[in-house]
Design a protein around this motif. Sequence first.
Motif, PDB file in Angstrom:
ATOM      1  N   ALA A 280      19.481  22.610  85.526  1.00  0.00           N
ATOM      2  CA  ALA A 280      19.122  23.947  85.054  1.00  0.00           C
ATOM      3  C   ALA A 280      20.182  24.994  85.399  1.00  0.00           C
ATOM      4  CB  ALA A 280      17.773  24.364  85.631  1.00  0.00           C
ATOM      5  N   VAL A 281      20.857  24.835  86.503  1.00  0.00           N
ATOM      6  CA  VAL A 281      21.810  25.850  86.952  1.00  0.00           C
ATOM      7  C   VAL A 281      23.244  25.543  86.539  1.00  0.00           C
ATOM      8  CG1 VAL A 281      20.381  26.570  88.888  1.00  0.00           C
ATOM      9  CG2 VAL A 281      22.059  24.776  89.212  1.00  0.00           C
ATOM     10  N   THR A 282      23.442  24.621  85.639  1.00  0.00           N
ATOM     11  CA  THR A 282      24.795  24.226  85.241  1.00  0.00           C
ATOM     12  C   THR A 282      25.607  25.412  84.738  1.00  0.00           C
ATOM     13  OG1 THR A 282      24.055  22.003  84.701  1.00  0.00           O
ATOM     14  CG2 THR A 282      26.132  22.720  83.731  1.00  0.00           C
ATOM     15  N   LYS A 283      25.041  26.188  83.821  1.00  0.00           N
ATOM     16  CA  LYS A 283      25.782  27.333  83.261  1.00  0.00           C
ATOM     17  C   LYS A 283      26.057  28.380  84.331  1.00  0.00           C
ATOM     18  CE  LYS A 283      24.043  26.830  78.568  1.00  0.00           C
ATOM     19  NZ  LYS A 283      23.230  27.427  77.502  1.00  0.00           N
ATOM     20  N   PHE A 284      25.059  28.627  85.183  1.00  0.00           N
ATOM     21  CA  PHE A 284      25.235  29.616  86.240  1.00  0.00           C
ATOM     22  C   PHE A 284      26.316  29.154  87.225  1.00  0.00           C
ATOM     23  CE2 PHE A 284      23.820  31.632  90.289  1.00  0.00           C
ATOM     24  CZ  PHE A 284      24.042  32.944  89.906  1.00  0.00           C
ATOM     25  N   ALA A 285      26.272  27.890  87.598  1.00  0.00           N
ATOM     26  CA  ALA A 285      27.274  27.350  88.523  1.00  0.00           C
ATOM     27  C   ALA A 285      28.674  27.434  87.912  1.00  0.00           C
ATOM     28  CB  ALA A 285      26.930  25.912  88.886  1.00  0.00           C
ATOM     29  N   THR A 286      28.774  27.184  86.621  1.00  0.00           N
ATOM     30  CA  THR A 286      30.067  27.274  85.937  1.00  0.00           C
ATOM     31  C   THR A 286      30.618  28.695  86.021  1.00  0.00           C
ATOM     32  OG1 THR A 286      29.395  25.511  84.437  1.00  0.00           O
ATOM     33  CG2 THR A 286      31.244  26.876  83.741  1.00  0.00           C
ATOM     34  N   GLU A 287      29.739  29.694  85.857  1.00  0.00           N
ATOM     35  CA  GLU A 287      30.177  31.091  85.977  1.00  0.00           C
ATOM     36  C   GLU A 287      30.643  31.409  87.397  1.00  0.00           C
ATOM     37  OE1 GLU A 287      30.451  33.732  83.756  1.00  0.00           O
ATOM     38  OE2 GLU A 287      30.145  32.189  82.223  1.00  0.00           O
ATOM     39  N   LEU A 288      30.000  30.825  88.380  1.00  0.00           N
ATOM     40  CA  LEU A 288      30.365  31.103  89.772  1.00  0.00           C
ATOM     41  C   LEU A 288      31.668  30.428  90.184  1.00  0.00           C
ATOM     42  CD1 LEU A 288      26.949  31.024  91.646  1.00  0.00           C
ATOM     43  CD2 LEU A 288      28.250  32.992  90.840  1.00  0.00           C
ATOM     44  N   LEU A 289      32.088  29.418  89.450  1.00  0.00           N
ATOM     45  CA  LEU A 289      33.357  28.760  89.773  1.00  0.00           C
ATOM     46  C   LEU A 289      34.524  29.740  89.692  1.00  0.00           C
ATOM     47  CD1 LEU A 289      32.939  25.288  88.027  1.00  0.00           C
ATOM     48  CD2 LEU A 289      32.735  25.843  90.465  1.00  0.00           C
ATOM     49  N   ALA A 290      34.487  30.635  88.708  1.00  0.00           N
ATOM     50  CA  ALA A 290      35.552  31.642  88.588  1.00  0.00           C
ATOM     51  C   ALA A 290      35.554  32.564  89.812  1.00  0.00           C
ATOM     52  CB  ALA A 290      35.363  32.447  87.311  1.00  0.00           C
ATOM     53  N   VAL A 291      34.383  32.899  90.312  1.00  0.00           N
ATOM     54  CA  VAL A 291      34.288  33.746  91.507  1.00  0.00           C
ATOM     55  C   VAL A 291      34.879  33.011  92.704  1.00  0.00           C
ATOM     56  CG1 VAL A 291      32.672  34.911  93.068  1.00  0.00           C
ATOM     57  CG2 VAL A 291      32.252  34.938  90.600  1.00  0.00           C
ATOM     58  N   LYS A 292      34.538  31.748  92.856  1.00  0.00           N
ATOM     59  CA  LYS A 292      35.072  30.950  93.963  1.00  0.00           C
ATOM     60  C   LYS A 292      36.594  30.836  93.868  1.00  0.00           C
ATOM     61  CE  LYS A 292      34.579  26.469  96.253  1.00  0.00           C
ATOM     62  NZ  LYS A 292      35.948  26.033  96.313  1.00  0.00           N
TER      63      LYS A 292
ATOM     64  N   LEU B 265      31.362  38.439  89.960  1.00  0.00           N
ATOM     65  CA  LEU B 265      30.054  38.005  90.437  1.00  0.00           C
ATOM     66  C   LEU B 265      28.930  38.834  89.802  1.00  0.00           C
ATOM     67  CD1 LEU B 265      28.508  36.108  92.314  1.00  0.00           C
ATOM     68  CD2 LEU B 265      28.773  37.806  94.125  1.00  0.00           C
ATOM     69  N   VAL B 266      29.103  40.133  89.752  1.00  0.00           N
ATOM     70  CA  VAL B 266      28.103  41.006  89.124  1.00  0.00           C
ATOM     71  C   VAL B 266      27.958  40.650  87.649  1.00  0.00           C
ATOM     72  CG1 VAL B 266      27.637  43.410  88.441  1.00  0.00           C
ATOM     73  CG2 VAL B 266      28.339  42.881  90.786  1.00  0.00           C
ATOM     74  N   SER B 267      29.057  40.367  86.991  1.00  0.00           N
ATOM     75  CA  SER B 267      29.012  39.978  85.570  1.00  0.00           C
ATOM     76  C   SER B 267      28.239  38.671  85.384  1.00  0.00           C
ATOM     77  CB  SER B 267      30.431  39.826  85.031  1.00  0.00           C
ATOM     78  OG  SER B 267      30.419  39.317  83.729  1.00  0.00           O
ATOM     79  N   ALA B 268      28.469  37.701  86.272  1.00  0.00           N
ATOM     80  CA  ALA B 268      27.732  36.433  86.202  1.00  0.00           C
ATOM     81  C   ALA B 268      26.241  36.674  86.435  1.00  0.00           C
ATOM     82  CB  ALA B 268      28.275  35.437  87.223  1.00  0.00           C
ATOM     83  N   PHE B 269      25.912  37.545  87.395  1.00  0.00           N
ATOM     84  CA  PHE B 269      24.508  37.864  87.650  1.00  0.00           C
ATOM     85  C   PHE B 269      23.860  38.505  86.422  1.00  0.00           C
ATOM     86  CE2 PHE B 269      24.404  38.273  92.599  1.00  0.00           C
ATOM     87  CZ  PHE B 269      24.630  36.919  92.706  1.00  0.00           C
ATOM     88  N   GLU B 270      24.546  39.452  85.811  1.00  0.00           N
ATOM     89  CA  GLU B 270      23.991  40.118  84.619  1.00  0.00           C
ATOM     90  C   GLU B 270      23.772  39.130  83.487  1.00  0.00           C
ATOM     91  OE1 GLU B 270      26.774  43.225  83.730  1.00  0.00           O
ATOM     92  OE2 GLU B 270      26.005  44.540  85.309  1.00  0.00           O
ATOM     93  N   LYS B 271      24.723  38.226  83.323  1.00  0.00           N
ATOM     94  CA  LYS B 271      24.639  37.240  82.248  1.00  0.00           C
ATOM     95  C   LYS B 271      23.393  36.356  82.389  1.00  0.00           C
ATOM     96  CE  LYS B 271      28.072  34.531  79.880  1.00  0.00           C
ATOM     97  NZ  LYS B 271      29.384  33.909  80.008  1.00  0.00           N
ATOM     98  N   PHE B 272      22.984  36.096  83.643  1.00  0.00           N
ATOM     99  CA  PHE B 272      21.850  35.212  83.891  1.00  0.00           C
ATOM    100  C   PHE B 272      20.630  35.964  84.417  1.00  0.00           C
ATOM    101  CE2 PHE B 272      25.468  32.452  83.680  1.00  0.00           C
ATOM    102  CZ  PHE B 272      24.993  31.451  82.860  1.00  0.00           C
TER     103      PHE B 272
END
Length: 183
Positions: A78-90, A117-124
């Motif tokens: 379920a969190v695949t897309k969210f985790a992918t967005e966080l990879l850029a932050v990492k 990170l804020v952008s990833a949060f908004e997206k999800f």
Amino acid sequence: MQGNHELEPKPDQINAAESATDNQAVDQPEVMPSTEELLRQAELKASEHHDAWLRAKADAENIRRRAHEDVQNANKYAVTKFATELLAVKDSLEMAMKDNSSVENIKMGVEMTLKQLVSAFEKFQVVEINPEGQKLDPHKHQAISVVPADVEPNTVVSVMQKGYMLADRVIRPAMVVVSKAKE
């Protein structure tokens, strides 16, 4: 008398009716099937129904198993897309750790990472709860302390840790300090 004559059947009509009745008796004898035959037919029908029931049961079991596997996979990934967005932050944080330049460059890199990170949060639909100055909402806030203040009682005076909501659900309540009534 002529009227009665018309009602009487003619001799050739009588012979045709008798021969038709005789043919029916010869062609289609009204014989009751034997009990053995009835039992055999009933057993065949029962066997067909049993086979159909077994197939339906197997289909239902396969559907249930597939649905269970689908739910497990949905939960697992379920969190695949969210985790992918966080990879850029990492990646940005790792680059900042390697960069030994000035404090100003590091600060700028951290600010850019926070924006990612804020952008990833908004997206999800991860929404920040920052309730300073609002009334205490026990569904969204967790009061960790009560202090006297010049504001209405049960008002959030300060936020110790921001809370977060995912869509309409609180995933972490905000930890707050709340005002109490003056004595």
